[in-house]
Write an enzyme that holds these catalytic residues in place. Structure first.
Site, short mmCIF file in Angstrom:
data_model
loop_
_atom_site.label_atom_id
_atom_site.label_comp_id
_atom_site.label_asym_id
_atom_site.label_seq_id
_atom_site.Cartn_x
_atom_site.Cartn_y
_atom_site.Cartn_z
CD GLU A 457 -3.18 0.68 2.11
OE1 GLU A 457 -4.02 1.55 2.29
OE2 GLU A 457 -3.20 -0.43 2.71
CD GLU A 731 -4.39 -0.28 9.07
OE1 GLU A 731 -4.99 0.16 8.08
OE2 GLU A 731 -3.70 -1.33 9.04
#
Length: 881
Positions: A457, A731
């Site tokens: 990502e 996260e």
């Protein structure tokens, strides 16, 4: 008194700047009443501003004729004090040199060793070389260089510059940055050679999730290198004829890792006398193959900024060597080996261990494996050149019998920003959390603000930097990096008709629909940059983008101000959301969208006012009024209750000033505190609510509840990851579960800064240093001690110098010390009803008032120490681990 720290725009290095009339800033070492700027052009012309009666010392206008391409100028400043003393001696001169300011200045060809290639896997890197002659004495030499891909430069066998992954990642369809290098000292009379290492990088390498995409910006990998010298023939661009050969880097990708076969190394390949008869002529790209306007950088390059040594090295029975660097980083390993003739050595990376093994599932399809094949048995040291990993742990595999691991170092890689903010307290867990925030910012500022540095990502998500911008601008001088990213955002916004959810944009399967909190980065990030720097020019540069976003959302509301339709991410990663559905928030996403519309419209209206556009300010102000009215109509009851009745909904209403009056504000604050207590002081917020909840509590009279929430150690909480040994911000609140297993969600990273946005509360409320006027010319010192903290300190390197606050509690008193640099006014607000605000200027000041001792604070959560064996046992028994 002197003028110190002269600076051009937001640049640390004024070589090859992209402005014809750059603005100048300096720091006055004592009070300034007037200044004079002198410009000495390279051709001997001298211009001055004359005496300017002003205390302003930042972003002052260029007082001379515009610079031409390649032109140099020496800048000096002198000052007068308020009592008329002066002028001072001139400052040390700052030399500025313009880059190539017009497209016609570029006469070199784009050259390519590979105009297209299969993408069955990571592609190799290439070597390019060219030679040229210098006649007589070399008086000046410059290289202007960029690439479709990533590159390193060499000249006459020497590395040029210390950039990593140059020229970085930008929206190449619109803009491509180049670097200017002074190579005067490297050149020699007669024959010289220039060499380029070249690889795919972000340009045509794999990017994005869901398998990713190749060749996003083009099928070629190419270099643009222009060498200019001033010798006995005058200043000229030297002609270059390029040839290429395969490099010893047989495969390299940002996600895949890098493979280097040292048996293929080519000695002396970038030296003038090297025989390149067998090399292949490079292809010259047609002019239409070039993408984007060539630009000089707005900020610092990416570099190796730190080197870590392992905290532990363990050799397993099967020969694998596990290395713990003690810190989760973005970077790469530098490995030293011996006795490994021709044996490939693999290096695997991971952020955490699971059952004692590297936890690679969170990497998804990013293999993150480097392979080094030594040439012989003699000692050799190697590090990958064109890849990057997010890791704390590395495992060396394949070391043969008789082979030796001589050394292992972790090279920390990110944009080389200047540190600007610090924070510490008497609580080691809270201090470690703040360190984790700093590290997550470092690891995710590799040329642009990304979400994570490890998996497939690593994208410039707008929502993450929107919530984190106040922290980013406090911790580091990040203006140059963020200006660069905002230029990409504005360029792609104009192309696509909307702000995307990440920039640069890659069509890899994620919705491109406008989304609140993410798209609002177009307004909030430039606003926070303006606040931190005082640079109205940032607002001027970004205003059309700011206005376009607000007008787009206003249209989506049907001009009602109520954003009630379309795709929304909402309070992303609400801890109540299932692992596989991170957008399932308890807070109505329409409430979030309407609230953000109101906030952005207000800020855009204020920006319009500041840059002298009253009509736009009035239009945007009316949009803000409609959004506020819509929020109150649809989401607030007369009693001050808020629809959804969640911690995030109430926090948004309070902090975004969307309630009608003080009575509603008090009611909302009371309900918020009640919900936090009912939730056992554990986190109930996602991306949107997390930066706001502690402030919402403190500003409505519930600071002790805010501290209780802040210092919670059970999951979900900010400190739970710290008790689990985290060295960066996760996260998810539970990226690692209490039993030590990795969260089963497909989206699990151990290095995201977004949930660390609460550090803004630490700086302003716990530490007590609040910005009042943009650029830090006026601050408020108003600490609110609590949570059993005995002391705290914070400091920020402002444009005027270091502003510091420290406080301590002892013997029923609170003692506050404040360090104020010249040019800054500080308002001191002590937490005592009897203490009136005090205004102070330059100097070190000490204040005290009666205040409860730390052990009289309301009870707080248990503070665990995972590194203490007995406490770890108790944590297991209590279910914390």
């Amino acid at each position: 008194m002197t003028a110190a720290d002269l600076r051009i725009e937001h640049l640390d290095d004024p070589l090859g700047i992209g402005s014809t009339e750059p603005r100048l800033s300096w720091r006055a070492t004592t009070g300034q009443a007037a200044y004079e700027i002198e410009i000495r052009h390279g051709d001997g012309d001298i211009a001055t501003s004359g005496r300017v009666d002003s205390t302003a010392s930042h972003f002052q206008s260029w007082p001379s004729r515009p610079l031409a391409s390649r032109e140099t100028a020496d800048i000096r400043v002198r000052l007068w004090e308020a009592d008329g003393v002066g002028p001072t001696a001139w400052s040390e001169p700052l030399r500025v040199e313009a880059g190539l300011l017009a497209s016609t200045d570029w006469t070199a060809d784009w050259v390519s060793p590979s105009t297209a290639a299969s993408h069955d896997g990571a592609r190799p890197a290439y070597l390019l070389r060219a030679t040229y002659d210098v006649v007589g004495e070399v008086r000046l030499a410059r290289i202007y260089a960029t690439a479709h891909g990533v590159f390193d430069l060499e000249m006459n066998g020497c590395r040029v510059g210390d950039d990593v992954l140059a020229p970085g990642w930008s929206s190449y369809r619109h803009r491509l940055r180049y670097r200017t290098r002074d190579v005067t000292s490297v050149l020699r009379p007669g024959r010289n050679a220039v060499g380029v290492w070249l690889a795919d990088g972000w340009y045509r390498g794999r990017l994005g999730f869901n398998g990713g995409l190749w060749d996003n910006y083009g099928t070629d990998v190419a270099a643009l290198v222009q060498v200019e010298v001033e010798d006995d023939l005058g200043r000229r661009t030297v002609p270059l004829t390029w040839s290429w050969a395969p490099s010893p880097i047989t495969a390299t990708g940002l996600y895949e890792g890098e493979s280097h076969d040292a048996r293929l190394d080519i000695a002396h390949w970038s030296e003038p006398d090297f025989d390149d008869a067998a090399w292949i002529p490079a292809s010259i790209l047609p002019p239409q193959a070039a993408t984007g306007a060539l630009e000089s950088p707005t900020g610092p390059p990416v570099r190796v900024v730190d080197v870590l040594t392992p905290t532990e090295i363990v050799t397993r029975p099967d020969g694998r060597i596990l290395i713990d660097f003690g810190q989760n980083i973005a970077g790469k390993i530098r490995l030293g080996v011996a006795g490994c003739d021709g044996t490939p050595i693999e290096i695997h990376h991971a952020e955490v261990l699971e059952n004692g093994e590297l936890a690679t599932r969170p990497l998804r399809s990013a293999a993150s494996v480097d392979v080094y094949t030594p040439r012989g048995d003699e000692p050799s040291t190697w590090t990958p050149r064109f890849t990057l990993h997010g890791f704390r742990y590395a495992e060396v595999r394949g070391l043969p019998a008789g082979g030796t691991l001589l050394s292992a170092e972790g090279l920390v890689v990110h944009s080389d920003m200047t540190r600007a903010g610090w924070f510490s307290t008497s609580d080691p867990l809270l201090d470690r959390f703040h360190q984790n925030v700093v590290w997550s910012m470092r690891d995710n500022f590799v040329d642009l603000p990304t979400d994570c540095p490890q998996r497939d990502e690593r994208l410039g998500w707008s929502g993450d930097i929107q919530v984190f911008a106040p922290v980013a601008t406090y911790l580091y001088d990040s203006a140059g990096v963020l200006q660069n990213w905002l230029r990409d955002l504005a360029s792609e916004q104009a192309e696509f008709g909307s702000v995307m959810n990440f920039h640069p944009w890659i069509e890899c399967g994620f919705p491109g629909d406008p989304a609140a909190a993410w798209g609002d980065a177009a307004v909030i990030v430039p606003w926070e940059l303006y606040r931190s720097t005082g640079d109205v020019g940032i607002l001027r540069d970004q205003f059309e983008s700011m206005r376009a976003w607000v007008e787009q959302v206003h249209a989506l509301t049907g001009q009602t101000g109520h954003w009630s339709t379309g795709f929304q991410l909402g309070d992303w990663l609400d801890p109540a959301a299932p692992p596989d559905r991170p957008g399932d928030s308890r807070t109505d996403p329409r409430l979030v969208a309407t609230a953000y519309h109101a906030k952005s419209a207000r800020l855009a209206a204020e920006a319009a006012h500041l840059i002298g556009q009253p009509d736009a300010a009035a239009d945007l102000g009316r949009m803000a009024e409609r959004a506020v009215a819509a929020f109150r109509e649809h989401y607030v009851s007369p009693a001050g209750l808020v629809v959804s009745d969640t911690v995030t909904a109430l926090s948004v209403a309070i902090i975004f000033d969307l309630l009608r009056d003080d009575a509603q504000r008090r009611a909302a604050g009371a309900r918020l505190a009640e919900l936090v207590r009912e939730g056992d002081h554990r986190i109930q917020t996602g991306f949107v609510g997390t930066p706001l909840v502690c402030d919402a509590l403190a500003t409505t009279g519930h600071a002790d509840t805010a501290y209780h929430l802040l210092l919670q150690t059970e999951t979900p909480s900010w400190l739970f990851p710290v008790t689990m040994g985290a060295t960066t911000v996760w996260e998810r609140w539970d990226s690692l579960l209490p039993d030590g297993s990795v969260n089963p969600g497909e989206m699990t990273s151990f290095n995201h800064y977004a949930l660390g946005a609460v550090a803004d509360f630490l700086h302003r409320v716990v530490g007590g240093l609040q910005l009042v006027e943009p650029g830090w010319s006026r601050v408020r010192v108003a600490p609110q001690p609590g949570g059993g903290l005995e002391s705290a300190s914070t400091a920020h390197l402002s444009p005027f110098g270091l502003i510091g606050v420290q406080w301590r509690r002892a013997d029923g008193r609170l003692v506050v010390e404040v360090d104020v640099p010249p040019g800054v006014t500080a308002e001191i607000v002590l937490p005592s009803p009897q203490a009136a605000p005090i205004e102070v200027g330059e100097g070190v000041h000490r204040f005290a008032c009666a205040y409860r001792p730390a052990d009289a604070d309301p009870p707080r959560p248990r503070r665990w120490n995972i590194h203490n064996p007995e406490e770890r046992r108790q944590m297991i028994e209590a279910g914390v681990l």
